[in-house]
Design an enzyme around this catalytic site. Structure first.
Site, PDB file in Angstrom:
ATOM      1  N   LYS A  52      42.896  29.232  35.176  1.00  0.00           N
ATOM      2  CA  LYS A  52      43.375  30.595  35.453  1.00  0.00           C
ATOM      3  C   LYS A  52      44.891  30.611  35.664  1.00  0.00           C
ATOM      4  O   LYS A  52      45.553  31.595  35.363  1.00  0.00           O
ATOM      5  CB  LYS A  52      42.663  31.151  36.688  1.00  0.00           C
ATOM      6  CG  LYS A  52      41.226  31.578  36.427  1.00  0.00           C
ATOM      7  CD  LYS A  52      41.189  32.901  35.669  1.00  0.00           C
ATOM      8  CE  LYS A  52      39.767  33.411  35.512  1.00  0.00           C
ATOM      9  NZ  LYS A  52      39.708  34.765  34.914  1.00  0.00           N
ATOM     10  N   GLU A  81      41.878  31.830  43.823  1.00  0.00           N
ATOM     11  CA  GLU A  81      41.649  30.379  43.695  1.00  0.00           C
ATOM     12  C   GLU A  81      42.923  29.668  43.260  1.00  0.00           C
ATOM     13  O   GLU A  81      43.103  28.483  43.534  1.00  0.00           O
ATOM     14  CB  GLU A  81      40.553  30.115  42.661  1.00  0.00           C
ATOM     15  CG  GLU A  81      39.143  30.191  43.198  1.00  0.00           C
ATOM     16  CD  GLU A  81      38.792  29.044  44.127  1.00  0.00           C
ATOM     17  OE1 GLU A  81      38.963  27.886  43.728  1.00  0.00           O
ATOM     18  OE2 GLU A  81      38.350  29.307  45.255  1.00  0.00           O
ATOM     19  N   THR A 106      43.182  35.102  39.969  1.00  0.00           N
ATOM     20  CA  THR A 106      42.324  34.837  41.122  1.00  0.00           C
ATOM     21  C   THR A 106      43.046  34.162  42.284  1.00  0.00           C
ATOM     22  O   THR A 106      43.971  33.358  42.080  1.00  0.00           O
ATOM     23  CB  THR A 106      41.151  33.932  40.687  1.00  0.00           C
ATOM     24  OG1 THR A 106      40.541  33.355  41.856  1.00  0.00           O
ATOM     25  CG2 THR A 106      41.578  32.789  39.789  1.00  0.00           C
ATOM     26  N   TYR A 114      38.637  25.348  37.263  1.00  0.00           N
ATOM     27  CA  TYR A 114      38.653  26.814  37.138  1.00  0.00           C
ATOM     28  C   TYR A 114      40.029  27.363  37.528  1.00  0.00           C
ATOM     29  O   TYR A 114      40.645  28.139  36.792  1.00  0.00           O
ATOM     30  CB  TYR A 114      37.570  27.423  38.033  1.00  0.00           C
ATOM     31  CG  TYR A 114      37.677  28.926  38.179  1.00  0.00           C
ATOM     32  CD1 TYR A 114      37.200  29.779  37.189  1.00  0.00           C
ATOM     33  CD2 TYR A 114      38.262  29.504  39.305  1.00  0.00           C
ATOM     34  CE1 TYR A 114      37.315  31.165  37.317  1.00  0.00           C
ATOM     35  CE2 TYR A 114      38.385  30.876  39.441  1.00  0.00           C
ATOM     36  CZ  TYR A 114      37.903  31.699  38.449  1.00  0.00           C
ATOM     37  OH  TYR A 114      38.019  33.066  38.579  1.00  0.00           O
TER      38      TYR A 114
HETATM   39  P1  NAP Z   1      31.108  37.397  35.976  1.00  0.00           P
HETATM   40  O1  NAP Z   1      30.140  38.323  36.622  1.00  0.00           O
HETATM   41  O2  NAP Z   1      30.805  35.959  35.891  1.00  0.00           O
HETATM   42  O3  NAP Z   1      31.347  37.965  34.488  1.00  0.00           O
HETATM   43  C1  NAP Z   1      32.004  37.202  33.517  1.00  0.00           C
HETATM   44  C2  NAP Z   1      31.939  37.943  32.189  1.00  0.00           C
HETATM   45  O4  NAP Z   1      32.598  37.143  31.207  1.00  0.00           O
HETATM   46  C3  NAP Z   1      30.517  38.181  31.662  1.00  0.00           C
HETATM   47  O5  NAP Z   1      30.483  39.426  31.020  1.00  0.00           O
HETATM   48  C4  NAP Z   1      30.356  37.057  30.654  1.00  0.00           C
HETATM   49  O6  NAP Z   1      29.417  37.350  29.638  1.00  0.00           O
HETATM   50  C5  NAP Z   1      31.752  37.035  30.057  1.00  0.00           C
HETATM   51  N1  NAP Z   1      32.064  35.786  29.355  1.00  0.00           N
HETATM   52  C6  NAP Z   1      31.932  34.514  29.812  1.00  0.00           C
HETATM   53  N2  NAP Z   1      32.336  33.644  28.882  1.00  0.00           N
HETATM   54  C7  NAP Z   1      32.742  34.380  27.807  1.00  0.00           C
HETATM   55  C8  NAP Z   1      33.251  34.059  26.527  1.00  0.00           C
HETATM   56  N3  NAP Z   1      33.411  32.798  26.131  1.00  0.00           N
HETATM   57  N4  NAP Z   1      33.567  35.075  25.684  1.00  0.00           N
HETATM   58  C9  NAP Z   1      33.370  36.350  26.055  1.00  0.00           C
HETATM   59  N5  NAP Z   1      32.864  36.723  27.250  1.00  0.00           N
HETATM   60  C10 NAP Z   1      32.560  35.744  28.111  1.00  0.00           C
HETATM   61  O7  NAP Z   1      32.551  37.530  36.651  1.00  0.00           O
HETATM   62  P2  NAP Z   1      33.138  38.699  37.590  1.00  0.00           P
HETATM   63  O8  NAP Z   1      32.833  38.382  39.003  1.00  0.00           O
HETATM   64  O9  NAP Z   1      32.778  40.015  37.000  1.00  0.00           O
HETATM   65  O10 NAP Z   1      34.700  38.432  37.420  1.00  0.00           O
HETATM   66  C11 NAP Z   1      35.431  39.053  36.368  1.00  0.00           C
HETATM   67  C12 NAP Z   1      36.710  38.270  36.131  1.00  0.00           C
HETATM   68  O11 NAP Z   1      37.487  38.258  37.319  1.00  0.00           O
HETATM   69  C13 NAP Z   1      36.516  36.804  35.766  1.00  0.00           C
HETATM   70  O12 NAP Z   1      37.554  36.460  34.878  1.00  0.00           O
HETATM   71  C14 NAP Z   1      36.696  36.060  37.069  1.00  0.00           C
HETATM   72  O13 NAP Z   1      37.130  34.745  36.827  1.00  0.00           O
HETATM   73  C15 NAP Z   1      37.760  36.918  37.722  1.00  0.00           C
HETATM   74  N6  NAP Z   1      37.763  36.944  39.187  1.00  0.00           N
HETATM   75  C16 NAP Z   1      36.639  37.252  39.860  1.00  0.00           C
HETATM   76  C17 NAP Z   1      36.673  37.351  41.250  1.00  0.00           C
HETATM   77  C18 NAP Z   1      35.443  37.686  42.045  1.00  0.00           C
HETATM   78  O14 NAP Z   1      35.456  37.442  43.258  1.00  0.00           O
HETATM   79  N7  NAP Z   1      34.420  38.267  41.449  1.00  0.00           N
HETATM   80  C19 NAP Z   1      37.879  37.127  41.939  1.00  0.00           C
HETATM   81  C20 NAP Z   1      39.014  36.833  41.192  1.00  0.00           C
HETATM   82  C21 NAP Z   1      38.954  36.770  39.805  1.00  0.00           C
HETATM   83  P3  NAP Z   1      27.837  37.049  29.848  1.00  0.00           P
HETATM   84  O15 NAP Z   1      27.318  38.211  30.646  1.00  0.00           O
HETATM   85  O16 NAP Z   1      27.348  36.999  28.456  1.00  0.00           O
HETATM   86  O17 NAP Z   1      27.714  35.751  30.589  1.00  0.00           O
HETATM   87  N1  GDD Z   2      28.410  29.056  44.808  1.00  0.00           N
HETATM   88  C1  GDD Z   2      28.082  28.489  45.988  1.00  0.00           C
HETATM   89  N2  GDD Z   2      26.799  28.079  46.196  1.00  0.00           N
HETATM   90  N3  GDD Z   2      29.049  28.338  46.923  1.00  0.00           N
HETATM   91  C2  GDD Z   2      28.684  27.785  48.116  1.00  0.00           C
HETATM   92  C3  GDD Z   2      27.382  27.371  48.387  1.00  0.00           C
HETATM   93  C4  GDD Z   2      26.396  27.514  47.375  1.00  0.00           C
HETATM   94  O1  GDD Z   2      25.231  27.169  47.542  1.00  0.00           O
HETATM   95  N4  GDD Z   2      27.346  26.902  49.655  1.00  0.00           N
HETATM   96  C5  GDD Z   2      28.575  27.013  50.153  1.00  0.00           C
HETATM   97  N5  GDD Z   2      29.401  27.544  49.217  1.00  0.00           N
HETATM   98  C6  GDD Z   2      30.839  27.768  49.407  1.00  0.00           C
HETATM   99  C7  GDD Z   2      31.724  27.247  48.279  1.00  0.00           C
HETATM  100  O2  GDD Z   2      31.926  25.840  48.426  1.00  0.00           O
HETATM  101  C8  GDD Z   2      32.980  28.066  48.525  1.00  0.00           C
HETATM  102  O3  GDD Z   2      33.762  27.484  49.538  1.00  0.00           O
HETATM  103  C9  GDD Z   2      32.439  29.402  49.039  1.00  0.00           C
HETATM  104  O4  GDD Z   2      31.081  29.159  49.424  1.00  0.00           O
HETATM  105  C10 GDD Z   2      32.474  30.526  48.017  1.00  0.00           C
HETATM  106  O5  GDD Z   2      31.868  30.039  46.830  1.00  0.00           O
HETATM  107  P1  GDD Z   2      31.536  31.041  45.607  1.00  0.00           P
HETATM  108  O6  GDD Z   2      30.711  32.170  46.083  1.00  0.00           O
HETATM  109  O7  GDD Z   2      31.009  30.208  44.492  1.00  0.00           O
HETATM  110  O8  GDD Z   2      32.953  31.685  45.256  1.00  0.00           O
HETATM  111  P2  GDD Z   2      34.375  30.995  45.038  1.00  0.00           P
HETATM  112  O9  GDD Z   2      35.237  31.420  46.188  1.00  0.00           O
HETATM  113  O10 GDD Z   2      34.270  29.571  44.744  1.00  0.00           O
HETATM  114  O11 GDD Z   2      34.855  31.717  43.698  1.00  0.00           O
HETATM  115  C11 GDD Z   2      34.713  33.124  43.526  1.00  0.00           C
HETATM  116  O12 GDD Z   2      35.876  33.777  43.992  1.00  0.00           O
HETATM  117  C12 GDD Z   2      37.075  33.457  43.267  1.00  0.00           C
HETATM  118  C13 GDD Z   2      38.219  34.238  43.935  1.00  0.00           C
HETATM  119  O13 GDD Z   2      38.709  33.531  45.032  1.00  0.00           O
HETATM  120  C14 GDD Z   2      34.467  33.387  42.037  1.00  0.00           C
HETATM  121  O14 GDD Z   2      34.162  34.753  41.873  1.00  0.00           O
HETATM  122  C15 GDD Z   2      35.695  33.090  41.204  1.00  0.00           C
HETATM  123  O15 GDD Z   2      35.477  33.521  39.865  1.00  0.00           O
HETATM  124  C16 GDD Z   2      36.878  33.857  41.812  1.00  0.00           C
HETATM  125  O16 GDD Z   2      38.046  33.617  41.077  1.00  0.00           O
END
Ligand code: NAP
Ligand code: GDD
Length: 332
Positions: free
Chosen positions: A159, A134, A132, A155
């Site tokens: 990672k 992050e 990520t 987090y």
């Molecule tokens: P998500 O919607 O939160 O999905 C997470 C998945 O992990 C869900 O299927 C969840 O299962 C499963 N999980 C959580 N804890 C687990 C455990 N202990 N054992 C097995 N499965 C578990 O996340 P996403 O947005 O699809 O992201 C996918 C991956 O990419 C994550 O690793 C995240 O950190 C990474 N990532 C995401 C982003 C982004 O912007 N979306 C960016 C960079 C990296 P349940 O459905 O049962 O909760």
């Molecule tokens: N969740 C959340 N809720 N974030 C908020 C809120 C709120 O009410 N208000 C403001 N924010 C701000 C957070 O402080 C952060 O700066 C930004 O919105 C994005 O927050 P999130 O949507 O929670 O995403 P993230 O950037 O912290 O993390 C996501 O992206 C990462 C990749 O850069 C997640 O998907 C991570 O799993 C992923 O790795």
């Protein structure tokens, strides 16, 4: 026919990746967690389809905290590719649950990599780790594969541990293991407590008269937001390369939370300033202020490019939430 194993198949990315791999002719096996109520909404259309479920799509109970289950699943499935998408993926919540976050996100990867070696799959099976942006934390933008990692949350630290475990397995044992360093990617399937989805659901609810306010945290942070449907293609492309590697995947464009609000509420002819309040409880003890990715390497070596632009992403999410709330009349 190739076999893929996906951890986190029920998540946002897991569901898009499953659709994509099935389209490519893969057989897909997914790891699902036991919960008191079933949590399969994002893959429901596939598991409800008799020509897919039980034929080219299979689910197995397991958990990244349970190494014997992971070993059993790998032994049984014998996958060609493993995509490790499972994680405690909420940055804000990781401050409240640092130990659990590290257990799943860091040790979970150690367990999976060890299981690949223990089952003799390490030489045959390719591995993708969901890293990520992050991890860059306060690193100066634009961030690419050479930018130093300066994590700002439990987090991100968890990672980063996983990232280096993958690099080490590659160097020590020759595993074809790649780290995707993905910037934020969203969709109508985004979890409801991430800021983009909170905003699109909140705006849709206000438009439909189902709510009259939306409470958020920091509105000033900047994120490089793309569409999850585009990003899963980069994951697959990494595992098709002759050699493993680490790749930044991003749009190269940054918007603040404020700009996301402008776009989402503006699309509905609403002024968010009339509805949005901020509250300390959604602020983080340490914040990542600004992310902008430089995906030159992915473009050059994988031929990957994002297809969805910021305004298209926001509108797709708002439209989906309008439809969802119109059908269910759910108050939020
Ligand atoms: P998500 O919607 O939160 O999905 C997470 C998945 O992990 C869900 O299927 C969840 O299962 C499963 N999980 C959580 N804890 C687990 C455990 N202990 N054992 C097995 N499965 C578990 O996340 P996403 O947005 O699809 O992201 C996918 C991956 O990419 C994550 O690793 C995240 O950190 C990474 N990532 C995401 C982003 C982004 O912007 N979306 C960016 C960079 C990296 P349940 O459905 O049962 O909760
Ligand atoms: N969740 C959340 N809720 N974030 C908020 C809120 C709120 O009410 N208000 C403001 N924010 C701000 C957070 O402080 C952060 O700066 C930004 O919105 C994005 O927050 P999130 O949507 O929670 O995403 P993230 O950037 O912290 O993390 C996501 O992206 C990462 C990749 O850069 C997640 O998907 C991570 O799993 C992923 O790795």
């Amino acid at each position: 026919m190739k076999k893929a194993l996906i951890t986190g198949i029920t998540g946002q990315d897991g569901s898009y990746l499953t659709e994509y791999l099935l389209e490519l002719g893969y057989t897909v096996h997914g790891v699902v967690r036991r919960a008191s109520s079933l949590n399969r909404e994002r893959i429901e259309s596939m598991i409800g389809n008799e020509s897919i479920y039980g034929r080219t799509l299979f689910l197995h109970y397991g958990d990244l905290t349970d190494s014997s289950a992971l070993n059993r699943i790998l032994e049984k499935v014998q996958p060609d590719e493993v995509y490790n998408l499972a994680a405690q993926s909420h940055v804000g919540i990781s401050f409240q649950m640092p130990e659990y976050t590290a257990d799943v996100n860091a040790l979970g990867v150690v367990r999976l990599l060890d299981a690949l070696r223990d089952t003799g799959l390490a030489g045959k099976c390719r591995f993708y780790q969901a890293g990520t942006s992050e991890m860059f934390g306060s690193g100066a933008p634009p961030q690419n594969e050479d930018t130093p990692f300066l994590p700002r949350s439990p987090y991100a630290a968890s990672k980063l541990c996983a990232h280096w475990m993958v690099v080490n397995c590659r160097e020590a044992y020759g595993l074809h293991a790649s780290n995707g360093i993905l910037f934020n990617h969203e969709s109508p399937r985004r979890g409801e407590n991430f800021v983009t989805r909170k905003i699109t659901l909140g705006a849709a609810a206000i438009k439909l008269g189902l709510s009259d306010s939306l409470v958020l945290g920091n509105l000033e942070s900047g994120r490089d937001w793309g569409h999850a449907r585009d990003y899963v293609k980069a994951m697959h492309a990494m595992l098709q390369q002759d050699s493993p590697g680490d790749y930044v995947v991003a749009t190269g464009e940054t918007h603040t939370v404020r700009e996301f609000l402008d776009e989402a509420f503006g699309y509905l002819d609403l002024d968010w300033r009339n509805y949005v309040k901020t509250d300390q409880r959604f602020m983080r003890p340490t914040e990542v202020d600004f992310l902008r990715g430089d995906a030159t390497k992915a473009r050059r070596l994988l031929g990957w490019r994002p297809e969805t632009r910021f305004d298209g992403l926001v509108r797709e999410m708002v439209d989906a939430d309008l439809e969802l709330l119109s059908n269910t009349k759910r108050r939020i």
